[in-house]
Design a protein around this motif. Structure first.
Motif, short mmCIF file in Angstrom:
data_model
loop_
_atom_site.label_atom_id
_atom_site.label_comp_id
_atom_site.label_asym_id
_atom_site.label_seq_id
_atom_site.Cartn_x
_atom_site.Cartn_y
_atom_site.Cartn_z
N ARG A 244 -11.29 31.23 45.69
CA ARG A 244 -11.11 32.66 45.94
C ARG A 244 -12.49 33.28 46.11
NH1 ARG A 244 -7.85 34.18 40.92
NH2 ARG A 244 -8.81 36.20 41.29
N PRO A 245 -12.61 34.19 47.05
CA PRO A 245 -13.93 34.81 47.24
C PRO A 245 -14.40 35.46 45.94
CG PRO A 245 -12.40 35.51 48.95
CD PRO A 245 -11.60 34.75 47.95
N THR A 246 -15.63 35.18 45.57
CA THR A 246 -16.19 35.78 44.36
C THR A 246 -16.66 37.20 44.68
OG1 THR A 246 -18.38 34.99 44.93
CG2 THR A 246 -17.01 33.52 43.60
N THR A 248 -19.66 38.15 44.52
CA THR A 248 -20.84 37.96 45.37
C THR A 248 -20.45 37.79 46.83
OG1 THR A 248 -22.18 37.04 43.59
CG2 THR A 248 -22.79 36.41 45.82
N ASP A 249 -19.43 36.95 47.08
CA ASP A 249 -18.98 36.73 48.46
C ASP A 249 -18.52 38.04 49.09
OD1 ASP A 249 -19.45 34.04 48.22
OD2 ASP A 249 -17.42 33.59 47.55
N ARG A 250 -17.73 38.80 48.29
CA ARG A 250 -17.18 40.05 48.85
C ARG A 250 -18.29 41.06 49.15
NH1 ARG A 250 -12.69 39.05 45.25
NH2 ARG A 250 -13.62 40.35 43.65
N ASP A 252 -21.48 40.37 49.66
CA ASP A 252 -22.36 39.86 50.71
C ASP A 252 -21.79 40.05 52.11
OD1 ASP A 252 -24.46 39.20 49.17
OD2 ASP A 252 -24.07 37.04 49.10
N ARG A 253 -20.46 40.09 52.19
CA ARG A 253 -19.85 40.30 53.50
C ARG A 253 -20.36 41.62 54.11
NH1 ARG A 253 -13.92 39.57 52.66
NH2 ARG A 253 -14.62 37.56 51.95
N THR B 31 -23.55 28.53 52.16
CA THR B 31 -22.18 28.86 52.59
C THR B 31 -22.06 28.64 54.09
OG1 THR B 31 -22.14 30.50 50.85
CG2 THR B 31 -20.43 30.67 52.53
N GLU B 32 -23.10 29.07 54.81
CA GLU B 32 -23.08 28.91 56.26
C GLU B 32 -23.15 27.42 56.64
OE1 GLU B 32 -25.48 30.84 59.95
OE2 GLU B 32 -25.66 31.86 58.03
N ARG B 41 -18.56 22.31 49.44
CA ARG B 41 -19.73 22.96 48.85
C ARG B 41 -20.46 21.99 47.90
NH1 ARG B 41 -22.65 27.99 48.57
NH2 ARG B 41 -24.13 27.51 46.97
#
Lengths: 660, 106
Positions: A244-246, A248-250, A252-253, B31-32, B41
């Motif tokens: 699941r997007p963390t 940080t991921d959300r 960073d988007r 990630t990229e 990963r």
């Protein structure tokens, strides 16, 4: 029954006696030797302690500094019979490629090239949560016919991360037994003992066949084949829940988006400078009033008391050191606030994102990617930034980056920006300072492009990736520590080179050129003023050809903070009867620009700021350039900075004058 | 076609070459790299660590510098080594660090 050495096995390469001079505390002579190996933090030592209980010793392996644990492990085989082995706890090793004495020891042990023979069996402790990292060692060990057992730890951690390891499938793919266990809870030990007993009785499995040909001297090809094998093993044995997007991921988007990212970065930096100037202004005023009021008055009283009133010593101390260095010290709150805000951004992980979006912009105009690191460092101080160019492998990149670093706006220039911005643009001081940092980036990009299209047309791109850490709440300790270190460095500059510069400027201001005695000459009749007037002619087209202003810029060659101190001591010496309050200094500076610009004050001030930004930062930077790229390139750099600074300043003033 | 399939003329390269190719062709983050190579990963992380150990990648800290360049006692440094541009993440830093990875020519 003691674990007998299997009669069917290939002849033992290493008799237990070979390990006899290892740390004491092992099993009786003649019992099989089993080594625990694995990457650091995979749970190897916990497993060793759990298996050996109190029967263990830890010491250096004879003839080495490598620490090895040794103990007797008495388990039971599948028939319930006691099975004793001599258990070694080898130091953590990611691979058999020796990158440290510990790894060298492990490699020697398993290749049989060390003084001791190879153990009878290796138990590779593998972290289920980081299996790829653990299995490289298995891939290497499986390249020879050797008895192996994989002990799979941290399955609970892996489970929480949505990773499920099928131990049977893993065993089939690896070609060796796999035992899932938890050494912290002491579970799985019996199964491990049984599997080890079985493996010791059975012949060693054949070596795995290499999937791809790779010459042994091509280390990358060989390692790549192993990783490919590991990847294949994981594909069959490991199931992973889609992550699941963390947070940080959300975040960073948005934060690293191609258009929004740079805009957000600009907004954040504007906020930093706006907050810095707004919050620091009252503190700075209070400190300025303190220096020009009570401190100066107390100093004057002291000189009166000593009978030195009106002496050159009073002039040096009060008009030089107190006015000059004191003025600089009023900027301490401002610097502290800015350093603290930058440390917060750094510690939270945002600075990494800012670096990413800025790097993207620099690459878009063709600047070498790995030049980015020294350039970022340059925004703090140009001197370490020049040193940081050593990381660039290409000599042309090194020279080009060392020539670009002085165009990054170091924190020393900030003090002058703030004073000038507060004087001429009091309601938008933060925005003006922010604009100077943007201009700095434009200078780097513009000069970089110009150099690429003239001197270095064939400079290639070096790949670079910025590893983004997860966001975290900044820690008070690190933020305070970074802030203090940087403030202390600022104070060190003020107390060292600035004191020396102030003394020199005072000396030049004390030497008369049109008669008079030493130390009793108006500043405008001093050697300092006369020399400054000569240089000032050059800056008439830029709108700031006033000797006070140009004299400060000349002194600024030593260090940018000296621009401020020079102004302060020049104007303080002009009226030695009273201290120089901050608002008085601003009024003097304002009057000088009004006189030199012919009415186009704003254009002249902007031209001055641009010149200040682009001309040689300080002598320490030139010295660092000389050290890193040689005297000829350092001289070229100084010429480049002066040419660019003067040309752009004149252009800004002339265009600005037409528009106003 | 992913970096993994294309890095050796259509023949599938291993994870290490795939990661290097992804970096060389402009991937900006792990990630990229995962997205470009199709690798897990975990495998990308292990590959990056291995390439660092092999010296094929270079990791350096990235922080803003100190005002006077006197970094000997810098909080982001290790021992007498400076924090700015120091190799790898410093052991002393508690916060996250920016590590830039650049591909070294063999």
């Amino acid at each position: 029954m003691t674990l007998a050495r299997p009669s069917t096995a290939a002849p033992r390469r290493g008799a237990p006696s070979c390990h006899g001079d290892a740390p004491a505390g092992g099993a009786r002579p003649g019992v099989p030797v089993v080594a625990l190996v694995g990457a650091p933090n995979a749970g190897k030592s916990t497993l060793f302690n759990s298996l050996t209980g109190g029967s263990r010793t830890v010491g250096n392996w004879p003839g080495t500094t490598v620490e090895v644990g040794r103990g007797s492990w008495v388990g039971t085989d599948r028939c319930g019979h006691p099975a004793e082995v001599d258990l070694l706890d080898l130091p953590g090793a990611y691979s058999l490629d020796p990158a440290s004495p510990d790894e060298q020891f492990t490699a020697d042990l398993f290749t049989g090239s060390g003084p001791a023979g190879a153990p009878d069996l290796a138990v590779v402790v593998a972290d289920a949560a980081h299996l790829a990292r653990s299995l490289y060692l298995v891939a290497q060990l499986r390249e020879r016919s050797r008895r192996l057992v994989v002990a799979l730890t941290m399955s609970d951690v892996a489970e929480r991360r949505g990773i499920t390891v099928d131990a049977d499938a893993l065993a089939a793919a690896l070609g060796v037994p796999v035992v899932e266990l938890d050494p912290r809870r002491r579970s799985g030990r019996e199964r491990l003992a049984a599997v080890v007993a079985d493996a010791l009785r059975a012949p060693a499995p054949p070596a795995r066949a290499r999937q791809r040909d790779g010459a042994d001297d091509d280390a990358l090809a060989v390692a790549d084949e192993r990783f490919d094998w590991v990847d294949g093993v994981l594909m069959t044995a490991l199931a992973e829940r889609p992550a699941r997007p963390t947070v940080t991921d959300r975040v960073d988007r948005w934060v690293t988006a191609p258009v929004l990212g740079p805009l957000l970065f600009l907004l954040v930096m504007w906020g930093v400078f706006e907050a810095t100037t707004t919050v620091a202004a009252p503190l700075q005023d209070a400190l300025g009033t303190l220096v020009s009021g009570p401190v100066t008055a107390a100093g004057r009283g002291l000189f009166d008391l000593l009978g030195l009133s009106g002496s050159w010593a009073e002039g040096l101390v009060l008009d030089g050191l107190v006015a000059g260095v004191g003025m600089l010290l009023t900027f301490v709150p401002l610097m502290a606030i800015m350093f603290a805000l930058l440390a917060l951004l750094e510690d939270s992980g945002y600075l990494a994102r800012a670096a990413l979006v800025t790097d993207r912009a620099m690459r878009a105009v063709g600047l070498p990617g790995n030049a980015f690191l020294p350039l970022v460092v340059g925004f703090g101080c140009n001197v370490p930034a020049i040193s940081a160019t050593r990381i660039l492998p290409d000599a042309r990149h090194r020279i080009m980056t060392a020539l670009l670093v002085p165009f990054t706006s170091c924190s020393a220039r900030l003090t002058v920006y703030v004073l000038v911005a507060a004087t001429f643009f009091p309601s938008a001081a933060g925005t003006v300072v922010f604009g100077m940092y943007l201009t700095s980036i434009l200078f780097v990009v513009g000069v970089g492009l110009a150099l690429r299209r003239t001197l270095w047309r064939t400079v290639g791109q070096e790949p670079l990736v910025l590893d983004l850490p997860a966001y975290q709440r900044p820690t008070l300790r690190l933020t305070a520590s970074l802030t203090w270190v940087r403030v202390r460095a600022f104070l060190r500059t003020a107390g060292g080179i600035i004191v020396a510069t102030v003394s020199l400027v005072w000396l030049l201001q004390a030497v008369p050129v049109h008669g008079g005695s030493f130390g009793a000459v108006p500043p405008e009749d001093s050697l300092f003023a006369a020399a400054s007037r000569v240089v000032a002619h050059l800056f008439v087209p830029a709108g700031f050809g006033d000797w006070h202003t140009v004299g400060a810029l000349v002194v600024g060659f030593v260090a940018k903070e000296a621009v401020l101190t020079s102004w302060a001591q020049t104007y303080a010496a002009a009226d030695p009867t009273a201290g120089l309050a901050p608002d008085q200094l601003q009024a003097h500076v304002h009057a000088a620009f009004a006189a030199s610009s012919g009415g186009a004050v704003t254009a002249a001030v902007l031209a001055f700021l641009v010149f200040l930004l682009a001309y040689t930062p300080c002598v320490a930077t030139v010295a660092a350039q000389r050290r890193e790229i040689g005297v000829r390139w350092a001289a070229f750099g100084v010429g480049l900075q002066l040419t660019v600074a003067w040309t752009v300043a004149v252009a800004v003033f002339q265009v600005g004058r037409l528009l106003t | 076609m992913s970096e993994r399939a294309s890095s050796r003329g259509g023949q599938s390269a291993g994870p290490l070459r795939s990661v290097l190719t992804a970096f060389e062709s402009g991937a900006r983050s792990r990630t990229e790299v995962c997205a470009r190579t199709g690798l897990r990963r975990d495998v990308v992380d292990a590959a990056v660590e291995h390439l660092l150990r092999m010296g094929r990648l270079d990791a350096r800290e990235l922080t803003v510098g100190c005002p006077d360049g006197g970094c000997g006692s810098c909080a982001s440094g290790v021992g007498d080594r400076p924090g700015c541009g120091a190799a790898g993440p410093s052991a002393r830093r508690s916060g996250p660090v920016l590590v830039s990875l650049s591909v070294r020519r063999p």
